[in-house]
Design an enzyme around this catalytic site. Structure first.
Site, short mmCIF file in Angstrom:
data_model
loop_
_atom_site.label_atom_id
_atom_site.label_comp_id
_atom_site.label_asym_id
_atom_site.label_seq_id
_atom_site.Cartn_x
_atom_site.Cartn_y
_atom_site.Cartn_z
CD GLU A 1 -2.88 -1.18 2.31
OE1 GLU A 1 -2.35 -1.44 3.41
OE2 GLU A 1 -4.09 -0.97 2.18
CD GLU B 1 -3.21 -6.32 3.76
OE1 GLU B 1 -3.10 -7.11 2.81
OE2 GLU B 1 -2.69 -5.18 3.73
N1 T1G Z 1 4.60 -7.17 11.96
C1 T1G Z 1 5.38 -7.47 13.03
N2 T1G Z 1 6.34 -8.43 13.02
C2 T1G Z 1 6.50 -9.11 11.87
C3 T1G Z 1 5.73 -8.87 10.73
C4 T1G Z 1 4.74 -7.84 10.80
N3 T1G Z 1 3.97 -7.51 9.74
N4 T1G Z 1 6.14 -9.73 9.76
C5 T1G Z 1 7.12 -10.47 10.28
N5 T1G Z 1 7.35 -10.10 11.55
C6 T1G Z 1 8.36 -10.65 12.45
C7 T1G Z 1 8.13 -12.11 12.78
O1 T1G Z 1 7.22 -12.22 13.87
C8 T1G Z 1 9.53 -12.57 13.13
O2 T1G Z 1 9.80 -12.05 14.43
C9 T1G Z 1 10.42 -11.78 12.17
O3 T1G Z 1 9.61 -10.64 11.75
C10 T1G Z 1 10.81 -12.57 10.95
O4 T1G Z 1 9.58 -13.06 10.40
C11 T1G Z 1 -2.29 -1.79 6.89
C12 T1G Z 1 -3.08 -3.96 8.24
C13 T1G Z 1 7.73 -10.92 5.76
C14 T1G Z 1 7.46 -13.05 4.46
O5 T1G Z 1 1.00 -10.34 6.67
O6 T1G Z 1 4.72 -12.98 5.85
O7 T1G Z 1 -0.14 -4.61 6.66
O8 T1G Z 1 10.16 -14.25 15.54
O9 T1G Z 1 10.13 -15.49 10.74
O10 T1G Z 1 10.19 -16.39 7.20
O11 T1G Z 1 -3.38 -2.97 5.20
O12 T1G Z 1 7.29 -12.54 8.14
O13 T1G Z 1 12.12 -12.94 14.71
O14 T1G Z 1 10.77 -12.11 16.69
O15 T1G Z 1 8.21 -14.76 9.24
O16 T1G Z 1 11.72 -14.49 6.38
C15 T1G Z 1 0.51 -7.66 6.37
C16 T1G Z 1 3.64 -11.03 7.53
C17 T1G Z 1 0.32 -7.16 7.77
C18 T1G Z 1 3.34 -10.17 6.32
C19 T1G Z 1 9.23 -12.84 6.22
N6 T1G Z 1 1.81 -8.29 6.26
N7 T1G Z 1 5.02 -11.48 7.54
O17 T1G Z 1 9.23 -14.22 6.43
O18 T1G Z 1 10.62 -14.33 8.55
S1 T1G Z 1 -1.27 -6.45 7.97
C20 T1G Z 1 1.95 -9.63 6.44
C21 T1G Z 1 5.43 -12.48 6.71
C22 T1G Z 1 -1.18 -5.00 7.11
C23 T1G Z 1 -2.28 -3.05 6.10
C24 T1G Z 1 -2.46 -4.26 6.94
C25 T1G Z 1 6.84 -12.95 6.88
C26 T1G Z 1 7.81 -12.42 5.81
P1 T1G Z 1 10.78 -12.90 15.42
P2 T1G Z 1 9.57 -14.51 9.76
P3 T1G Z 1 10.51 -14.93 7.10
#
Ligand code: T1G
Length: 655
Positions: A103, A123
């Site tokens: 976004e 999402e």
């Molecule tokens: N927020 C907070 N922490 C996050 C995070 C996030 N969005 N994504 C990952 N982490 C942390 C995770 O908990 C871990 O922490 C570390 O980063 C590495 O993650 C406004 C409302 C990006 C593909 O759904 O899909 O945006 O355990 O082990 O395998 O419209 O993380 O090390 O303490 O998964 O390399 C939308 C979610 C949010 C993406 C990387 N975004 N993340 O994968 O590492 S909603 C998502 C992932 C949103 C808007 C809306 C994956 C990754 P720790 P990891 P990875």
């Protein structure tokens, strides 16, 4: 933690740096707002390049903030400031641009991406919809049907596909910043497409949209967010952008309070926490590059393919040249299937084939760093294989067993060096199923555990550590609720009623259709073996044995719990007759079972077994059990899992 502004000639660079994935927390949103103000005040600028430090562009809003009241500046407001900036912003994308990250990129005038980057709006997988303009801006840069698929499906696309769709304006192979700066230098020669929000919606083909929407809605099962995503896209096609934005934000905030999004955030973090073991704090090991697999049946071939697809060198050992050849055919068949489904490209396919050896000569395993046995599920057979592995592999080679229920501590005790053995319990098909139980026998060394965990991570598995017991976590809980379902059959339920209740609750398939798919004969053989060992349970249910004695081994035999003569599973009066006769034989007066009662029974048995598993230390955390049940048996993810559900306040009926 920072947003910094630098200048390269007449182009400003805004760099966001918030390890590990540049999530957009309050500080990052405030930093971006400041960067807009700062660059708006810079004279002589032609453009602003927005990039991220570390391994990836922005992975989205900070999920850790979800439980708290939204804090200013709100993301939609920051994105509006970027979109309305004095000069165009160019998003320079590497790694992943997900959710709020995409976004953010859509609020920029242009998008330049590394060829290896991925872009998506996941999402819906968190029980939400994009909350910062994603559903309104996306169909203004790509076709509406593609936007609907991305938003309601939640799956990311690669940068090359994104360019074909119109989501990415230019691709880079290496130096992303240089590519973005060079792109910025060409702006004067390009027609200005204007802010995304001011552009028309692309290809609003209502009939195609409605057909796709109906298909995606049908896939949603019990999940609310895909249906909300479809409604949001429909609004983007029909309402003025500002109205669609306002409605999107309202729907997003509503979903943030929905129990499903809270449950899905729980699962998101539970899956990332499950792969942690206190004794391994500060201990790590490299992922083994060279892996040996002993046994080329379904499981062994799947494990070998999983390792090859993750870039490992694999040597698969079978007992004879013919068996090795047959195993090799299974493995290459899986690789060919992965190629034809686009999971790998031709280069990766060739690399996998070059990295694979099938042999009947045990000495060929001498160079492997980890060897997994996946032979017949018999203690003595596995013991002999482990003894052989101890001699043909190097002393520091880690040994692993894929047993699904044997006592791994007892197996290790038969070895010269028990510290080498770890349990790596894959789920079939091993190259597809994400879950892997790492079983921790008493004598295992930290290095063997850490090596197994590193291999699991390299394979992209969701790992859960399990103590040694019959069935570890997944199969132990499955055995418990399978037994209780059989008691319900004797008490009055029918297989198709139990399956319907489970599917209605959100399982992809009921327990009896699942057994028919796997085959009833495997469990039958195990029950006969246990009976021979005098281990038959007291209140024994004969129904499955009666079906097997009649050759009803499941879908592969054309009949099992169901009749498959039409190709589809149909309730079978013969099975009903067997069940009724068994109730009569046991003197049980049958009663009717409503779907709610069936699920209440199943959940309470799962939760009771889960509590026992926690009490015995077989699982470290309740959320580990949720991760196992969701990823092993399709427990509906949007409920949070059986243990999460148990701790939730009772739902008011009118909800
Ligand atoms: N927020 C907070 N922490 C996050 C995070 C996030 N969005 N994504 C990952 N982490 C942390 C995770 O908990 C871990 O922490 C570390 O980063 C590495 O993650 C406004 C409302 C990006 C593909 O759904 O899909 O945006 O355990 O082990 O395998 O419209 O993380 O090390 O303490 O998964 O390399 C939308 C979610 C949010 C993406 C990387 N975004 N993340 O994968 O590492 S909603 C998502 C992932 C949103 C808007 C809306 C994956 C990754 P720790 P990891 P990875």
């Amino acid at each position: 933690m920072t947003v910094s502004v630098t200048q390269e000639g007449d182009i400003a660079c805004v760099t966001l740096d918030n390890p590990p994935v540049n999530a957009l927390g309050q500080a990052q949103r405030a930093g971006l707002a400041d960067a807009v103000a700062q660059t708006n005040a810079m004279l002589g600028l032609r453009a602003v390049v927005l990039l991220c430090a570390g391994r990836s562009f922005v992975a989205g809003a900070d999920i850790r903030e979800f439980g708290k009241p939204p804090m200013e500046p709100h993301l939609p407001d920051v994105l509006a400031q970027i979109e309305g900036a004095r000069v165009p912003w160019i998003a320079a994308i590497h790694g992943t641009a997900l959710g709020g990250g995409l976004e953010l990129a859509l609020a920029c005038r242009y998008r330049v991406a590394l060829r290896s980057a991925k872009l998506g709006l996941p999402e819906v997988t968190l029980g939400l919809i994009p909350g910062a303009g994603g559903t309104v801006r996306l169909p203004r840069v790509i076709a509406a049907a593609d936007a609907l698929t991305m938003v309601a499906g939640g799956k990311p696309v690669g940068a090359m596909q994104a360019q074909d769709m119109g989501l990415v304006d230019a691709l880079a192979d290496a130096d992303l910043l240089d590519a973005a700066l060079r792109f910025g230098a060409t702006l004067a020669d390009r027609p200005d497409p204007g802010p995304v929000l001011a552009r028309p919606v692309l290809n609003p083909d209502p009939a195609a949209f409605d057909r796709l929407a109906a298909k995606l809605a049908a896939r949603a099962r019990g999940r609310n967010s895909p249906k909300e995503a479809i409604a949001a896209l429909r609004r983007a096609l029909t309402l003025p952008a500002s109205d669609a934005l306002a409605a999107e934000r309202a729907a997003f905030l509503r979903l943030r309070d929905d129990p499903q999004s809270k449950a899905l955030a729980h699962v998101f973090f539970a899956e990332r926490g499950a792969g942690r073991l206190d004794r391994l704090k500060g201990i790590s090991a490299p992922a083994p590059d060279r892996v040996g697999v002993v046994g080329g049946g379904t499981m062994g071939a799947g494990i070998a393919a999983a390792c090859l697809l993750a870039g490992r060198y694999v040597t698969l050992l079978e007992q004879t040249p013919e068996a090795a050849e047959a195993a090799a055919a299974r493995v290459t068949g899986i690789l060919q299937d992965s190629l034809s489904r686009g999971v790998i490209d031709t280069g990766q396919h060739a690399a996998c084939l070059n990295a694979f050896t099938a042999t009947s000569n045990a000495a060929d395993l001498s160079g492997v760093q980890l060897a997994i046995e996946a032979v017949f599920e018999d203690f003595d057979v596995k013991r002999a294989v482990l003894a052989q592995l101890e001699t043909v592999t190097a002393p520091d080679c880690v040994l692993a067993t894929n047993t699904s229920y044997l006592d791994v501590t007892a197996l290790a005790a038969t070895m010269a060096d028990p510290s080498r053995l770890v349990g790596l319990h894959f789920f079939s098909p091993a190259h597809v199923m994400k879950l892997l139980e790492i079983v921790v026998p008493d004598a295992v060394s930290d290095n063997a555990l850490a090596s197994g965990a590193a291999l699991a991570k390299a394979l992209g598995k969701i790992t859960v550590f399990a103590g040694v017991c019959d069935g570890f976590i997944a199969n132990r809980i499955m055995s418990a609720y399978r037994a209780d379902c059989e008691y319900m059959l004797e008490e009055g339920a029918l297989p198709w009623q139990i399956d319907a209740a489970m599917v209605d609750f959100g399982f992809p398939m009921g327990i009896y259709q699942m057994q028919d798919l796997a085959g009833l004969d495997i469990a039958w053989a195990m029950r006969k073996r246990r009976a021979a060992e005098g281990k038959r349970p007291a209140n024994y249910v004969r129904i499955p044995d009666i079906l097997c004695e009649a050759g009803r081994f499941g879908r592969k035999a054309g009949r099992g719990w169901y009749d498959y003569s039409s190709g589809e599973p149909l309730p079978d009066p013969e099975v009903e007759r067997v069940i009724l006769d068994e109730s009569t034989r046991k003197g049980i007066v049958r009663q009717a079972f409503a779907a709610e009662a069936i699920m209440a029974r199943i959940l309470s048995v799962m939760q009771a077994e889960g509590d026992a598993i926690l009490r015995e230390g077989i699982a470290a955390r309740a959320e580990d059990i949720d991760v196992v049940m969701i990823n092993a048996f399709g427990f509906p993810r949007w409920t949070g899992g059986p243990m999460y559900l148990r701790d939730q306040p009772p739902r008011i009926a009118s909800d």
